[in-house]
Design a protein around this motif. Structure first.
Motif, short mmCIF file in Angstrom:
data_model
loop_
_atom_site.label_atom_id
_atom_site.label_comp_id
_atom_site.label_asym_id
_atom_site.label_seq_id
_atom_site.Cartn_x
_atom_site.Cartn_y
_atom_site.Cartn_z
N VAL A 18 0.83 -1.19 0.00
CA VAL A 18 0.00 0.00 0.00
C VAL A 18 0.88 1.26 0.00
O VAL A 18 0.65 2.19 -0.76
N GLY A 76 2.38 1.89 -3.34
CA GLY A 76 1.39 2.45 -4.25
C GLY A 76 1.28 3.96 -4.10
O GLY A 76 1.23 4.69 -5.09
N TRP A 77 1.22 4.42 -2.85
CA TRP A 77 1.14 5.86 -2.61
C TRP A 77 2.41 6.55 -3.06
O TRP A 77 2.36 7.67 -3.61
N ALA A 85 2.39 6.70 -6.90
CA ALA A 85 1.43 7.70 -7.34
C ALA A 85 1.97 9.11 -7.10
O ALA A 85 1.85 9.99 -7.96
N LEU A 144 -2.20 3.19 -7.64
CA LEU A 144 -3.06 3.05 -6.46
C LEU A 144 -3.88 1.77 -6.52
O LEU A 144 -4.03 1.06 -5.51
N TRP A 145 -4.41 1.45 -7.69
CA TRP A 145 -5.25 0.26 -7.82
C TRP A 145 -4.45 -1.03 -7.71
O TRP A 145 -4.84 -1.95 -6.98
N THR A 154 -1.70 -1.80 -6.28
CA THR A 154 -1.07 -2.10 -5.00
C THR A 154 -2.07 -2.23 -3.86
O THR A 154 -1.69 -2.53 -2.73
N ALA A 195 -3.71 0.26 -2.66
CA ALA A 195 -3.72 1.51 -1.89
C ALA A 195 -5.08 2.18 -1.96
O ALA A 195 -5.56 2.71 -0.95
N TRP A 196 -5.69 2.18 -3.13
CA TRP A 196 -7.01 2.80 -3.27
C TRP A 196 -8.05 2.08 -2.42
O TRP A 196 -8.84 2.70 -1.71
N TRP A 215 -7.53 2.89 1.23
CA TRP A 215 -7.99 4.24 1.54
C TRP A 215 -9.51 4.27 1.66
O TRP A 215 -10.05 4.86 2.60
#
Length: 73
Positions: A1, A4-5, A8, A52-53, A55, A57-58, A61
């Motif tokens: 996660v 991913g951030w 991004a 984001l998708w 990993t 992460a989205w 969140w």
């Protein structure tokens, strides 16, 4: 996660440089036409979403936002 951030954030951070390369018509990284530089700009937001998708992460969140709203209700 976290990765991913970070990915991004990297794509967002380099966006102004990519805009500058387009506006000043600077050749770099094999992008030697205005069209190629414009296509890169169009795909940059997709790279942010992909980071984001892919990993999770989205999803993490969204889950944290949902949990916060349930606790405050």
């Amino acid at each position: 996660v976290l990765l991913g951030w970070l990915a991004a954030a990297f794509f967002v951070a380099v966006f102004p440089g990519n805009v500058s390369q387009y506006l000043t018509r600077t050749d770099a990284f094999g992008l030697d036409t205005d069209r190629a530089r414009a296509v890169r700009l169009l795909f940059q937001p997709l790279l942010v979403l992909w980071a984001l998708w892919s990993t999770g992460a989205w999803r993490a969140w969204r889950r944290s936002r949902r949990d916060q709203s349930r606790r405050s209700a």
